[in-house]
Design an enzyme around this catalytic site. Structure first.
Site, mmCIF file in Angstrom:
data_model
loop_
_atom_site.group_PDB
_atom_site.id
_atom_site.type_symbol
_atom_site.label_atom_id
_atom_site.label_comp_id
_atom_site.label_asym_id
_atom_site.label_seq_id
_atom_site.Cartn_x
_atom_site.Cartn_y
_atom_site.Cartn_z
ATOM 1 C CE LYS A 103 -3.229 2.690 0.161
ATOM 2 N NZ LYS A 103 -4.076 3.305 -0.849
ATOM 3 N N GLY A 122 -7.585 7.691 -0.150
ATOM 4 C CA GLY A 122 -6.961 8.412 0.033
ATOM 5 C C GLY A 122 -5.807 8.267 0.573
ATOM 6 C CB CYS A 179 -1.997 8.705 -6.424
ATOM 7 S SG CYS A 179 -3.456 8.281 -4.493
ATOM 8 C CB ILE A 181 -2.695 2.659 -16.118
ATOM 9 C CG1 ILE A 181 -3.706 1.375 -16.143
ATOM 10 C CG2 ILE A 181 -2.194 2.763 -17.797
ATOM 11 C CD1 ILE A 181 -5.056 1.722 -17.042
ATOM 12 C CB THR A 211 -7.706 4.006 -10.775
ATOM 13 O OG1 THR A 211 -7.003 5.592 -9.778
ATOM 14 C CG2 THR A 211 -7.557 3.020 -9.779
HETATM 15 C C1 LIG Z 1 -8.368 0.316 -3.889
HETATM 16 C C2 LIG Z 1 -7.072 0.830 -4.462
HETATM 17 C C3 LIG Z 1 -6.196 1.199 -3.853
HETATM 18 C C4 LIG Z 1 -5.265 1.175 -4.698
HETATM 19 N N1 LIG Z 1 -4.194 2.087 -3.506
HETATM 20 C C5 LIG Z 1 -2.959 2.433 -4.318
HETATM 21 C C6 LIG Z 1 -1.979 3.047 -4.269
HETATM 22 O O1 LIG Z 1 -1.544 3.408 -2.842
HETATM 23 N N2 LIG Z 1 -1.072 3.141 -4.787
HETATM 24 C C7 LIG Z 1 -0.991 2.838 -6.085
HETATM 25 O O2 LIG Z 1 0.709 3.639 -6.923
HETATM 26 N N3 LIG Z 1 -2.505 2.066 -6.697
HETATM 27 C C8 LIG Z 1 -3.518 2.534 -6.161
HETATM 28 N N4 LIG Z 1 -4.157 1.612 -6.784
HETATM 29 C C9 LIG Z 1 -4.134 1.703 -7.869
HETATM 30 C C10 LIG Z 1 -3.565 0.208 -8.540
HETATM 31 O O3 LIG Z 1 -2.680 -0.167 -8.049
HETATM 32 C C11 LIG Z 1 -3.958 -0.151 -9.831
HETATM 33 O O4 LIG Z 1 -3.004 0.269 -10.330
HETATM 34 C C12 LIG Z 1 -5.186 0.027 -10.814
HETATM 35 O O5 LIG Z 1 -6.246 -1.150 -10.135
HETATM 36 C C13 LIG Z 1 -5.604 -1.026 -12.065
HETATM 37 O O6 LIG Z 1 -5.116 -1.928 -11.835
HETATM 38 P P1 LIG Z 1 -6.503 -3.381 -11.921
HETATM 39 O O7 LIG Z 1 -7.548 -2.760 -12.143
HETATM 40 O O8 LIG Z 1 -5.822 -4.477 -11.870
HETATM 41 O O9 LIG Z 1 -7.134 -2.910 -10.246
HETATM 42 C C14 LIG Z 1 -5.131 1.235 -5.612
HETATM 43 C C15 LIG Z 1 -6.151 1.155 -6.491
HETATM 44 C C16 LIG Z 1 -7.345 0.190 -5.851
HETATM 45 C C17 LIG Z 1 -8.804 -0.617 -6.465
#
Ligand SMILES: Cc1cc2nc3c(=O)[nH]c(=O)nc-3n(C[C@H](O)[C@H](O)[C@H](O)COP(=O)(O)O)c2cc1C
Ligand SMILES: Cc1cc2nc3c(=O)[nH]c(=O)nc-3n(C[C@H](O)[C@H](O)[C@H](O)COP(=O)(O)OP(=O)(O)OC[C@H]3O[C@@H](n4cnc5c(N)ncnc54)[C@H](O)[C@@H]3O)c2cc1C
Ligand code: FES
Lengths: 320, 271
Positions: free
Chosen positions: A49, A76, A133, A194, A196
């Site tokens: 995280k 956040g 982020c 990528i 989000t």
């Molecule tokens: C609940 C949640 C928390 C996330 N927290 C972080 C984070 O702290 N740092 C980060 O670089 N990406 C964070 N992400 C993004 C993910 O690492 C990832 O890049 C993104 O969700 C796309 O992949 P997925 O479609 O497989 O979820 C978070 C995503 C989710 C869903």
């Protein structure tokens, strides 16, 4: 164990993994929480995280909502700060046979340096500089949209640490190749993408935004085709190792990312639905290799990209 | 925490919108304690992604049961399962009701589908010598479930309906308060446990605290992972000093929480 099968090893530049499956930051906590169903040993690396210099309480709930094709989150960056991370979160991970990635975040450019310095000498194997982020006021994704900021952050962090550096890219840019070039020129070792997509949902009954933070980041299966296209774009301008993610729900998606140019992949959202997904992806990749005659994952990585561009070259040749 | 591929043993419809689903999960069953929850995978393509959390309602040998109210697509999908269908379930999750074996008397307040974890608690509480006063409120007589069981398991059971069609008429919190006026409450001997809609929990917690009686509430919040990794299920903590952080993770620190640890504004927040 198939997670340790030598055909799955990734050895490209600074990226050295026993298998090509990672956990995406923010979806795997600090590694131990899901141990009984998703042992860190199953992964090539686990990205923890995101952390910041000081602790952060995170956003007002609700922080997450399901929408068609994915979820929107606005956590956040709740975390206890880098000091607590080094003291309490990192050491227990030493016992696992996996690489550890610290995801670092900043509101100011210098924040990244402060964190990187404190990670020196810990069991952290990679630092993932998160400039994408969407849930961080100031900094965060704003840095990721600006090639100059990216270059400057990468350069500064590089001067402060010997730990190999990853850069986590946002899809929310006009030209992602500009960002990759700026990072590479300043010494980045690996790119990850990528993060989000900025998104929002409204409850039509209360007529209010669903999320406490109003906007959040969209992830899950719906983003996969956009992520694949961005890997393809990035591959055009760099030979750096690429870690692909965005909507991976099974081994087929992982293969698709690799064919497009990813050397390894990360699973995010799908951990919530199927926490044992890493084993399944590694097993699926091995089966795919057996059926299609690949001897190592490096042969899959960029396969479609190479063949597409070679056949294009050949077509050009025969026409002239 | 176990991921189980389980066969559905029965789906019993109780009313227009309530049903009990029972499945065979020999690995999960022996680990379930009252207040624990399960996370059900809803396998209908990409229409529903997240698992749906449900309390453990009962355990019978290797069979685990949930009592579910149909409120949307996921719960409807679960209600349509047939005997022999496969269900992917993760559980048991969370922390259940904590030890109340030293208490002499437990006031249990259930509202609506909040009955689920408390039914299981009440059933288990028969094995230790404690007096159980069970308050169970619903909109109408048709919404009251398992009346006979509750009467059998509890020392005393008070049924409450909003329209007065069965038992006392009114809100369970009012009935609880007027009942308690007639007895001597003591912080050492009495405990309150509750699960139900937030406005009800808010009043139960306020009441218990005003009488200085420990109160355990089982809460709900929107869950991403159910396993402590996503930080989506958090609820605000009352005392930063005591808890060291502004929020709890409901999935791993709860869903059962001592009411004194919760920032009361939680009960009025949107969910
Ligand atoms: C609940 C949640 C928390 C996330 N927290 C972080 C984070 O702290 N740092 C980060 O670089 N990406 C964070 N992400 C993004 C993910 O690492 C990832 O890049 C993104 O969700 C796309 O992949 P997925 O479609 O497989 O979820 C978070 C995503 C989710 C869903
Ligand atoms: C710890 C816990 C225990 C629960 N126990 C029970 C139980 O024993 N019986 C029962 O009937 N219900 C229980 N619930 C509520 C149940 O999870 C929701 O009713 C269910 O998820 C609704 O899904 P749906 O697809 O039918 O509805 P949807 O139309 O998708 O959503 C309706 C509402 O359900 C809630 N919800 C939806 N998805 C989630 C999620 N991922 N996490 C939490 N809430 C969600 C939201 O409030 C939403 O507004 C519990 C919830 C929690 C958190
Ligand atoms: S639901 Fe993910 S941390 Fe609680």
């Amino acid at each position: 164990m198939y997670n340790n099968d030598s055909r799955l090893q990734v050895n490209k530049g600074k990226l050295r993994l026993k298998n090509p499956v990672l956990s995406a930051s923010g979806t795997f906590g600090y590694g131990k929480e899901l141990e009984s169903v998703a042992n860190p040993d199953f992964y090539g690396a686990i990205a923890l995280k995101g952390i910041t210099v000081n602790s952060r309480a995170g956003n007002t709930p609700p922080r997450l909502v399901e929408v068609a094709g994915g979820i929107i989150n606005a956590i956040g960056l709740q975390n206890d700060g880098v000091k607590d991370f080094v003291k309490n979160k990192v050491l227990p991970l030493k016992k696992y046979d996996t690489a550890i990635v610290a995801n670092i975040n900043g509101i100011k450019e210098d924040d990244y340096c402060v964190i990187a310095e404190q990670l020196e000498g810990t069991p952290i194997d990679y630092i993932e500089i998160n400039v994408s982020c969407p849930n961080l006021e100031g900094g965060g994704v704003e840095f990721g949209k600006n090639a100059r900021s990216i270059g400057s952050i990468v350069k500064k962090v590089k001067e402060r640490t010997s730990i190999p550096l990853m850069l986590k890219l946002t899809p929310q840019v006009t030209d992602i190749t500009e960002m990759v070039r700026a990072a590479e020129d300043n010494g980045i070792d690996i790119v990850t993408l990528i993060n989000t997509y900025p998104a929002m949902a409204i409850d039509i009954n209360t007529r209010k935004p669903v999320l406490g933070n109003v906007v959040g980041g969209f992830s899950g299966p719906g983003v996969k085709p956009m992520a694949i296209r961005l890997i393809w774009e990035v591959k055009k301008v760099t030979n750096l190792p690429i870690i692909g993610m965005g909507g991976i729900c099974g081994w087929q998606d992982a293969i698709e990312f690799m064919l497009a140019g990813a050397d390894a992949v990360a699973v995010g959202t799908w951990h919530f639905i199927d926490p044992s997904i890493a084993q399944k992806i590694n097993q699926g990749i091995l089966d795919y290799m057996n059926i299609h005659g690949f001897k190592s994952v490096s042969e899959i990585a960029g396969y479609t990209w190479r063949h597409h561009h070679e056949s294009k070259k050949n077509r050009h040749n025969c026409c002239t | 925490m176990i991921v189980s591929q389980s066969s559905v043993v029965s789906v019993t419809s109780l009313s227009a919108d309530y049903f009990v689903i029972a499945f065979d999960a020999p690995q999960i069953a022996p680990l379930c304690k009252p207040g624990h929850f399960l996370n059900f995978r809803i396998e209908n393509n990409y229409d529903i992604l997240l698992r749906r959390p449900m309390a453990v309602f009962d355990v019978d040998g290797s069979i685990v049961k949930s009592l579910i109210k149909v409120v949307g697509k996921g719960t409807r999908w679960l209600s349509q399962r047939r005997v022999g269908d496969q269900l992917n379930v993760i559980g048991p999750l969370g922390n259940g009701f904590f030890d109340a074996q030293n208490a002499r008397r437990i006031f249990i307040v259930a509202g609506g589908v909040g009955l689920a974890p408390l039914y299981f608690y009440l059933k288990k509480a028969r094995s230790f010598s404690v007096e159980t006063i069970f308050f169970y409120g619903a909109r109408t007589a048709n919404h009251l479930l398992f009346i006979d069981d509750l009467q059998e398991f509890s020392t005393q059971c008070v049924f409450i309906t909003e329209d007065g069609s069965f038992g006392e008429k009114g809100l369970s919190t009012d009935i609880l308060e007027s009942y308690c006026e007639k007895v001597n409450l003591s912080a050492q001997n009495d405990i309150v446990m509750s699960c139900g809609p937030n406005p009800m929990l808010f009043r139960v917690a306020q009441f218990a605290e005003s009488k200085q009686i420990p109160c355990q509430v089982s809460l709900e919040s929107y869950m991403g992972c159910g396993g402590g990794v996503c930080l989506s299920c958090v609820i605000p903590a009352r005392s930063y000093e005591q808890d060291g952080q502004a929020f709890f993770k409901l999935c791993t620190d709860g869903p059962v929480i001592d009411s004194r640890r919760i920032d009361m504004k939680f009960f009025t927040m949107a969910h």
